[in-house]
Motif scaffolding. Structure first.
Motif, PDB file in Angstrom:
ATOM      1  N   ILE A   1      15.027  36.496  27.182  1.00 14.38           N
ATOM      2  CA  ILE A   1      15.351  37.393  28.293  1.00 14.38           C
ATOM      3  C   ILE A   1      16.254  36.633  29.264  1.00 14.38           C
ATOM      4  N   PRO A   2      17.403  37.223  29.617  1.00 11.60           N
ATOM      5  CA  PRO A   2      18.306  36.535  30.549  1.00 11.60           C
ATOM      6  C   PRO A   2      17.642  36.302  31.909  1.00 11.60           C
ATOM      7  N   THR A   3      17.950  35.189  32.487  1.00 17.33           N
ATOM      8  CA  THR A   3      17.404  34.867  33.800  1.00 17.33           C
ATOM      9  C   THR A   3      18.326  35.399  34.890  1.00 17.33           C
ATOM     10  N   LYS A   4      17.824  35.396  36.094  1.00 19.38           N
ATOM     11  CA  LYS A   4      18.613  35.834  37.241  1.00 19.38           C
ATOM     12  C   LYS A   4      19.853  34.958  37.397  1.00 19.38           C
ATOM     13  N   GLN A   5      19.697  33.664  37.215  1.00 21.29           N
ATOM     14  CA  GLN A   5      20.823  32.743  37.350  1.00 21.29           C
ATOM     15  C   GLN A   5      21.861  32.995  36.260  1.00 21.29           C
ATOM     16  N   TYR A   6      21.400  33.300  35.056  1.00 22.47           N
ATOM     17  CA  TYR A   6      22.320  33.596  33.964  1.00 22.47           C
ATOM     18  C   TYR A   6      23.168  34.821  34.309  1.00 22.47           C
ATOM     19  N   ALA A   7      22.535  35.837  34.864  1.00 21.41           N
ATOM     20  CA  ALA A   7      23.264  37.051  35.248  1.00 21.41           C
ATOM     21  C   ALA A   7      24.291  36.738  36.330  1.00 21.41           C
ATOM     22  N   LYS A   8      23.909  35.945  37.311  1.00 22.91           N
ATOM     23  CA  LYS A   8      24.845  35.561  38.376  1.00 22.91           C
ATOM     24  C   LYS A   8      26.020  34.772  37.814  1.00 22.91           C
ATOM     25  N   ASP A   9      25.731  33.841  36.930  1.00 25.83           N
ATOM     26  CA  ASP A   9      26.792  33.030  36.325  1.00 25.83           C
ATOM     27  C   ASP A   9      27.747  33.897  35.508  1.00 25.83           C
ATOM     28  N   TYR A  10      27.186  34.826  34.750  1.00 27.72           N
ATOM     29  CA  TYR A  10      28.003  35.716  33.929  1.00 27.72           C
ATOM     30  C   TYR A  10      28.927  36.561  34.809  1.00 27.72           C
ATOM     31  N   LEU A  11      28.365  37.160  35.845  1.00 27.53           N
ATOM     32  CA  LEU A  11      29.173  37.987  36.740  1.00 27.53           C
ATOM     33  C   LEU A  11      30.246  37.159  37.440  1.00 27.53           C
ATOM     34  N   SER A  12      29.882  35.978  37.891  1.00 30.41           N
ATOM     35  CA  SER A  12      30.846  35.113  38.584  1.00 30.41           C
ATOM     36  C   SER A  12      32.006  34.715  37.682  1.00 30.41           C
ATOM     37  N   LYS A  13      31.721  34.522  36.425  1.00 26.70           N
ATOM     38  CA  LYS A  13      32.757  34.075  35.496  1.00 26.70           C
ATOM     39  C   LYS A  13      33.563  35.230  34.908  1.00 26.70           C
ATOM     40  N   ASN A  14      32.911  36.340  34.573  1.00 25.74           N
ATOM     41  CA  ASN A  14      33.556  37.381  33.782  1.00 25.74           C
ATOM     42  C   ASN A  14      33.906  38.669  34.516  1.00 25.74           C
ATOM     43  N   VAL A  15      33.264  38.947  35.613  1.00 23.71           N
ATOM     44  CA  VAL A  15      33.469  40.239  36.268  1.00 23.71           C
ATOM     45  C   VAL A  15      34.144  40.097  37.628  1.00 23.71           C
ATOM     46  N   ILE A  16      33.608  39.254  38.453  1.00 28.87           N
ATOM     47  CA  ILE A  16      34.055  39.177  39.845  1.00 28.87           C
ATOM     48  C   ILE A  16      35.542  38.834  39.998  1.00 28.87           C
ATOM     49  N   PRO A  17      36.093  37.878  39.254  1.00 24.26           N
ATOM     50  CA  PRO A  17      37.516  37.573  39.468  1.00 24.26           C
ATOM     51  C   PRO A  17      38.437  38.778  39.239  1.00 24.26           C
ATOM     52  N   THR A  18      38.219  39.504  38.166  1.00 23.44           N
ATOM     53  CA  THR A  18      39.064  40.660  37.873  1.00 23.44           C
ATOM     54  C   THR A  18      38.796  41.790  38.861  1.00 23.44           C
ATOM     55  N   LEU A  19      37.540  42.035  39.156  1.00 23.78           N
ATOM     56  CA  LEU A  19      37.195  43.104  40.090  1.00 23.78           C
ATOM     57  C   LEU A  19      37.745  42.814  41.483  1.00 23.78           C
ATOM     58  N   LEU A  20      37.658  41.585  41.919  1.00 30.90           N
ATOM     59  CA  LEU A  20      38.167  41.212  43.235  1.00 30.90           C
ATOM     60  C   LEU A  20      39.682  41.403  43.322  1.00 30.90           C
ATOM     61  N   THR A  21      40.381  41.052  42.262  1.00 28.27           N
ATOM     62  CA  THR A  21      41.828  41.257  42.233  1.00 28.27           C
ATOM     63  C   THR A  21      42.157  42.750  42.276  1.00 28.27           C
ATOM     64  N   GLY A  22      41.400  43.547  41.540  1.00 31.45           N
ATOM     65  CA  GLY A  22      41.611  44.994  41.549  1.00 31.45           C
ATOM     66  C   GLY A  22      41.336  45.603  42.912  1.00 31.45           C
ATOM     67  N   LEU A  23      40.279  45.171  43.549  1.00 28.78           N
ATOM     68  CA  LEU A  23      39.967  45.682  44.885  1.00 28.78           C
ATOM     69  C   LEU A  23      41.021  45.254  45.906  1.00 28.78           C
ATOM     70  N   THR A  24      41.579  44.077  45.715  1.00 30.80           N
ATOM     71  CA  THR A  24      42.666  43.625  46.585  1.00 30.80           C
ATOM     72  C   THR A  24      43.878  44.536  46.432  1.00 30.80           C
ATOM     73  N   GLU A  25      44.176  44.934  45.196  1.00 30.63           N
ATOM     74  CA  GLU A  25      45.287  45.862  44.953  1.00 30.63           C
ATOM     75  C   GLU A  25      45.026  47.213  45.614  1.00 30.63           C
ATOM     76  N   VAL A  26      43.789  47.666  45.579  1.00 22.65           N
ATOM     77  CA  VAL A  26      43.439  48.924  46.247  1.00 22.65           C
ATOM     78  C   VAL A  26      43.730  48.807  47.743  1.00 22.65           C
ATOM     79  N   CYS A  27      43.351  47.697  48.334  1.00 24.17           N
ATOM     80  CA  CYS A  27      43.592  47.495  49.769  1.00 24.17           C
ATOM     81  C   CYS A  27      45.082  47.406  50.091  1.00 24.17           C
ATOM     82  N   ARG A  28      45.833  46.770  49.228  1.00 23.44           N
ATOM     83  CA  ARG A  28      47.275  46.631  49.463  1.00 23.44           C
ATOM     84  C   ARG A  28      48.012  47.958  49.344  1.00 23.44           C
ATOM     85  N   LYS A  29      47.691  48.711  48.305  1.00 24.19           N
ATOM     86  CA  LYS A  29      48.469  49.916  48.005  1.00 24.19           C
ATOM     87  C   LYS A  29      47.910  51.179  48.649  1.00 24.19           C
TER      88      LYS A  29
END
Length: 73
Positions: A4-32
């Motif tokens: 069973i994945p741990t809480k830290q594993y989930a945080k690490d996964y999101l930090s590595k695989n989701v947040i960078p792309t999502l943050l860039t996309g949200l930045t584009e939303v704010c810009r445009k």
């Protein structure tokens, strides 16, 4: 049986695989400041998916509309 994945594993996964792309996309939303930011972000994520193959060969039925046309409305 997989462990069973741990809480830290989930945080690490999101930090590595989701947040960078999502943050860039949200930045584009704010810009445009599109008329419909949710649709804009969804389309942006589809077009900028770092795990997507070069062509849409896995899901050819999915068509991603042009973002620029949405911005001009």
């Amino acid at each position: 049986m997989e462990p069973i994945p741990t809480k830290q594993y989930a945080k690490d996964y999101l930090s590595k695989n989701v947040i960078p792309t999502l943050l860039t996309g949200l930045t584009e939303v704010c810009r445009k400041k599109p008329k419909d930011p949710v649709i804009f972000l969804a389309e942006w994520l589809l077009q900028n998916n770092p795990n997507q193959p070069g062509t849409n060969e896995l899901c050819p039925q999915i068509e991603v509309p042009n973002q620029e046309s949405k911005l001009q409305n």
